[in-house]
Design an enzyme around this catalytic site. Structure first.
Site, PDB file in Angstrom:
ATOM      1  N   LYS A 178       0.846  -1.192   0.000  1.00 45.21           N
ATOM      2  CA  LYS A 178       0.000   0.000   0.000  1.00 45.21           C
ATOM      3  C   LYS A 178       0.883   1.243   0.000  1.00 45.21           C
ATOM      4  O   LYS A 178       1.450   1.635   1.014  1.00 45.21           O
ATOM      5  CB  LYS A 178      -0.925   0.053   1.214  1.00 45.21           C
ATOM      6  CG  LYS A 178      -1.984   1.123   1.001  1.00 45.21           C
ATOM      7  CD  LYS A 178      -2.520   1.756   2.249  1.00 45.21           C
ATOM      8  CE  LYS A 178      -1.625   2.769   2.868  1.00 45.21           C
ATOM      9  NZ  LYS A 178      -1.394   4.001   2.091  1.00 45.21           N
ATOM     10  N   GLU A 229       9.523   0.896  11.044  1.00 42.97           N
ATOM     11  CA  GLU A 229      10.587   1.891  10.818  1.00 42.97           C
ATOM     12  C   GLU A 229       9.925   3.248  10.942  1.00 42.97           C
ATOM     13  O   GLU A 229       9.151   3.646  10.070  1.00 42.97           O
ATOM     14  CB  GLU A 229      11.172   1.728   9.407  1.00 42.97           C
ATOM     15  CG  GLU A 229      11.802   0.385   9.129  1.00 42.97           C
ATOM     16  CD  GLU A 229      13.126   0.163   9.845  1.00 42.97           C
ATOM     17  OE1 GLU A 229      13.568   1.065  10.587  1.00 42.97           O
ATOM     18  OE2 GLU A 229      13.701  -0.910   9.669  1.00 42.97           O
ATOM     19  N   CYS A 252      13.876  10.049   7.408  1.00 43.85           N
ATOM     20  CA  CYS A 252      13.726   9.745   8.837  1.00 43.85           C
ATOM     21  C   CYS A 252      15.040   9.775   9.618  1.00 43.85           C
ATOM     22  O   CYS A 252      15.061  10.152  10.773  1.00 43.85           O
ATOM     23  CB  CYS A 252      13.079   8.384   8.971  1.00 43.85           C
ATOM     24  SG  CYS A 252      13.905   7.160   7.944  1.00 43.85           S
ATOM     25  N   GLU A 297      10.276  15.737  15.544  1.00 46.90           N
ATOM     26  CA  GLU A 297      10.712  15.553  14.168  1.00 46.90           C
ATOM     27  C   GLU A 297      10.009  16.596  13.296  1.00 46.90           C
ATOM     28  O   GLU A 297       8.783  16.661  13.271  1.00 46.90           O
ATOM     29  CB  GLU A 297      10.347  14.149  13.694  1.00 46.90           C
ATOM     30  CG  GLU A 297      10.853  13.859  12.308  1.00 46.90           C
ATOM     31  CD  GLU A 297      10.524  12.448  11.844  1.00 46.90           C
ATOM     32  OE1 GLU A 297       9.342  12.070  11.911  1.00 46.90           O
ATOM     33  OE2 GLU A 297      11.441  11.744  11.408  1.00 46.90           O
TER      34      GLU A 297
HETATM   35  P1  NAD Z   1       2.376   8.394   7.944  1.00 49.65           P
HETATM   36  O1  NAD Z   1       2.684   7.483   9.067  1.00 49.65           O
HETATM   37  O2  NAD Z   1       1.284   9.348   8.084  1.00 49.65           O
HETATM   38  O3  NAD Z   1       2.069   7.556   6.614  1.00 49.65           O
HETATM   39  C1  NAD Z   1       2.910   6.530   6.149  1.00 49.65           C
HETATM   40  C2  NAD Z   1       2.083   5.467   5.460  1.00 49.65           C
HETATM   41  O4  NAD Z   1       1.251   4.821   6.414  1.00 49.65           O
HETATM   42  C3  NAD Z   1       1.132   5.980   4.378  1.00 49.65           C
HETATM   43  O5  NAD Z   1       1.046   4.994   3.368  1.00 49.65           O
HETATM   44  C4  NAD Z   1      -0.189   6.108   5.131  1.00 49.65           C
HETATM   45  O6  NAD Z   1      -1.310   6.023   4.280  1.00 49.65           O
HETATM   46  C5  NAD Z   1      -0.123   4.919   6.058  1.00 49.65           C
HETATM   47  N1  NAD Z   1      -0.837   5.041   7.323  1.00 49.65           N
HETATM   48  C6  NAD Z   1      -0.987   6.145   8.093  1.00 49.65           C
HETATM   49  N2  NAD Z   1      -1.648   5.835   9.223  1.00 49.65           N
HETATM   50  C7  NAD Z   1      -1.903   4.503   9.181  1.00 49.65           C
HETATM   51  C8  NAD Z   1      -2.544   3.580  10.066  1.00 49.65           C
HETATM   52  N3  NAD Z   1      -3.060   3.979  11.226  1.00 49.65           N
HETATM   53  N4  NAD Z   1      -2.622   2.286   9.701  1.00 49.65           N
HETATM   54  C9  NAD Z   1      -2.087   1.862   8.534  1.00 49.65           C
HETATM   55  N5  NAD Z   1      -1.493   2.689   7.645  1.00 49.65           N
HETATM   56  C10 NAD Z   1      -1.391   3.991   7.973  1.00 49.65           C
HETATM   57  O7  NAD Z   1       3.764   9.087   7.647  1.00 49.65           O
HETATM   58  P2  NAD Z   1       4.079  10.240   6.615  1.00 49.65           P
HETATM   59  O8  NAD Z   1       3.830  11.541   7.270  1.00 49.65           O
HETATM   60  O9  NAD Z   1       3.455   9.990   5.312  1.00 49.65           O
HETATM   61  O10 NAD Z   1       5.663   9.980   6.450  1.00 49.65           O
HETATM   62  C11 NAD Z   1       6.611  10.642   7.208  1.00 49.65           C
HETATM   63  C12 NAD Z   1       7.018   9.852   8.437  1.00 49.65           C
HETATM   64  O11 NAD Z   1       7.626   8.614   8.054  1.00 49.65           O
HETATM   65  C13 NAD Z   1       8.070  10.563   9.239  1.00 49.65           C
HETATM   66  O12 NAD Z   1       7.718  10.536  10.598  1.00 49.65           O
HETATM   67  C14 NAD Z   1       9.333   9.772   8.997  1.00 49.65           C
HETATM   68  O13 NAD Z   1      10.272   9.851  10.015  1.00 49.65           O
HETATM   69  C15 NAD Z   1       8.821   8.405   8.794  1.00 49.65           C
HETATM   70  N6  NAD Z   1       9.762   7.611   7.998  1.00 49.65           N
HETATM   71  C16 NAD Z   1      10.496   6.636   8.635  1.00 49.65           C
HETATM   72  C17 NAD Z   1      11.419   5.901   7.929  1.00 49.65           C
HETATM   73  C18 NAD Z   1      12.240   4.834   8.595  1.00 49.65           C
HETATM   74  O14 NAD Z   1      12.790   3.983   7.919  1.00 49.65           O
HETATM   75  N7  NAD Z   1      12.368   4.829   9.912  1.00 49.65           N
HETATM   76  C19 NAD Z   1      11.591   6.125   6.571  1.00 49.65           C
HETATM   77  C20 NAD Z   1      10.835   7.121   5.959  1.00 49.65           C
HETATM   78  C21 NAD Z   1       9.903   7.854   6.692  1.00 49.65           C
END
Ligand code: NAD
Length: 483
Positions: A180, A254, A288, A386
């Site tokens: 997804k 992650e 991240c 962050e």
């Molecule tokens: P987000 O968590 O809002 O969304 C990420 C993904 O998860 C999207 O596909 C979203 O649709 C889905 N999602 C959101 N809530 C969900 C839930 N409750 N259940 C299932 N799916 C859900 O994050 P974002 O704002 O789009 O991305 C940025 C964040 O991602 C930052 O906090 C960053 O640090 C983190 N990130 C971490 C890594 C890592 O490897 N640690 C890598 C990249 C980004």
């Protein structure tokens, strides 16, 4: 340029109509134009995708039962099909999330085929079944089984690179996957589905259903899913972990970070400015593991603040498709509002040395100037939360012990770096940083070594053989003593 429109979803090895007529429209973060659309996945589409992945996994002669060498042959074709689409993949990612094109060529076009080949090698490099002479007279046959149907949920910031941290080891292990993608970055995911189809991946082995968080949450809780692999925010990760805890479903998370770059008093930051940029401001500050807290020794404080201020103020801001661009736009209007909120907070909490506004003369797009705050207290909001934008906080320290203590004083523990002209000294400091990964005089995600976080940065590891183990489960057969 004409919009890139898809009308069907890739499920079960075929392009098929989505359950509803809703669409996801993708807006360019540079021009604010609509650049493409795809069908919006719904719960019914997740049902169909999980059923296809389930059938492919449970097929008694199917993917999960193949010899890893056979799977490697298909994954090699997949890698080649991705390579053929590499320039288009890089361009689509840049157009959707603002990633500078030179970076998209590395992270988004280059990394996925590399990971497919690497995990085929790791999978073939160790015996699937090992015979252990028992202590109780018998023999134990210990094997590594694919864990099953994987629900993979990814964010928009490095959409292809992060997808393949999951897809490559999962498929090499013999799992099947429902991916997804995030709503902001879907056009690259559909190109990847085209590559999978062209490579002849058996039906159901890889399925792509784009959608929002509701669709993601539905996938996480789906009874047909055996393992969840998630990259995204800590807030979403916590919700996913709760669901998986209730279901006793294995999960890899992650999540976010607020990593520290510890600049030691003998560091030559000016001499390693490219690497320092890579560790702190890459991808417009939207990674991240970026080292967004810079810890500088008091005896060289002014000099280091000046060097970082000069770095940030000289970066070329512009169209991410222009190879000269170092800083593109943020992914969305919402993300820029969030980042600007933190910049406003930073102006109350610390001393702004550069940036802090929208670049002059750029009336379209979600651009923000690279921004540096000096004299930041580690308890300030901008040092604790962050931001996910090009904003650095420089924090002074008196001695190494204090630097380590500030670095560790965070709810996160994902990345980090230590800068010194003495690598051995830097490595000793790195050992004391409580974080999943720490770089010395640079920071890269090395494919052969595990990557992941501690504390609120998540649990489990990707990359390295450890990233393959996340998609395997041990099985033991007890053979009786010889008669
Ligand atoms: P987000 O968590 O809002 O969304 C990420 C993904 O998860 C999207 O596909 C979203 O649709 C889905 N999602 C959101 N809530 C969900 C839930 N409750 N259940 C299932 N799916 C859900 O994050 P974002 O704002 O789009 O991305 C940025 C964040 O991602 C930052 O906090 C960053 O640090 C983190 N990130 C971490 C890594 C890592 O490897 N640690 C890598 C990249 C980004």
């Amino acid at each position: 340029m004409s919009p890139i429109d898809y009308r069907q979803l890739y499920i079960g090895g075929h392009w098929r109509d989505a359950a509803t007529s809703a669409t996801i429209d993708v807006q360019s973060p540079s021009t604010e134009d609509i650049i493409g659309s795809v069908p919006r996945g719904s719960e019914a589409d997740i049902d169909a995708a999980v059923a296809a992945a389930r059938a492919a996994f449970d097929d008694p002669d199917g993917w999960s039962t193949w010899h890893p060498k056979l799977r490697a042959e298909v994954l090699e074709k997949f890698a080649a099909e991705l390579e053929a689409r590499g320039p288009e993949t890089a361009a689509r990612v840049s157009m959707q999330n603002g990633m500078p094109i030179w970076l998209a060529q590395q992270f988004e076009a280059g990394f996925p085929p590399l990971l497919l080949r690497y995990y085929s090698e790791v999978m073939n490099g160790a015996p699937i079944e090992e015979e252990r002479a028992g202590m109780l007279g018998g023999t134990a046959l210990v094997s590594r089984q694919p864990i099953g149907v994987v629900g993979a949920i990814v964010p928009w910031n490095v959409p292809q690179g992060i997808s393949f941290l999951k897809i490559a080891p999962a498929l090499a292990a013999g799992c099947t996957v429902v991916l997804k993608p995030a709503e902001e970055t879907v056009l690259d995911a559909f190109l990847m589905a085209e590559a999978a189809a062209a490579a002849g991946l058996p039906p159901g082995v890889l399925n792509v259903v784009p959608g929002g968080r509701d669709v993601g949450a539905y996938l996480v809780a789906h009874p047909g899913v055996d393992k969840v692999s998630f990259t995204g925010s800590t807030v979403a990760g916590r919700a996913i972990a709760e669901t998986c805890g209730r279901l006793l479903r294995p999960v890899t998370l992650e999540l976010g970070g607020k990593s520290a770059a510890i600049v030691l008093d003998d560091a030559d930051i000016a001499g390693s400015i490219e690497s320092f940029f890579g560790a702190t401001l890459l991808n417009n500050g939207q990674i991240c593991w970026l080292n967004t807290r810079v810890l500088a020794p008091r005896n060289r404080y002014a000099d280091i603040v000046d060097t970082i201020t000069a770095l940030a103020s000289e970066l070329t801001i512009g169209d991410p498709l222009d190879p000269a661009t170092k800083i593109g736009p943020l992914v969305s209007r919402r993300q820029r509002e969030r980042v600007e909120g933190y910049i406003a907070k930073g102006k109350q909490e610390a001393r702004l040395t550069t940036g802090g506004a929208r670049p002059a003369g750029m009336s379209r797009g979600w651009f923000v100037e690279p921004t540096v705050f000096a004299d930041v207290d580690n308890n300030a909001v901008i040092a604790r939360e962050e931001i996910f934008g090009p904003v650095l906080s420089v924090i002074p320290y008196s001695d190494e012990a204090e630097a380590i203590s500030i670095a560790n004083d965070s709810v996160y523990g994902l990345g980090g770096s230590v800068w010194s002209s003495d690598s051995a000294r830097a490595a000793n400091v790195a050992r004391k940083v409580r974080s999943g990964t720490v770089g010395v005089n640079h920071y890269v995600n090395e494919p052969v070594a595990p990557f992941g976080g501690v504390k609120d940065s998540g649990m489990g590891r990707e990359l390295g053989p450890e990233g393959l183990a996340a998609f395997q489960v041990y099985k033991t057969i007890y053979l009786p003593p010889a008669q």
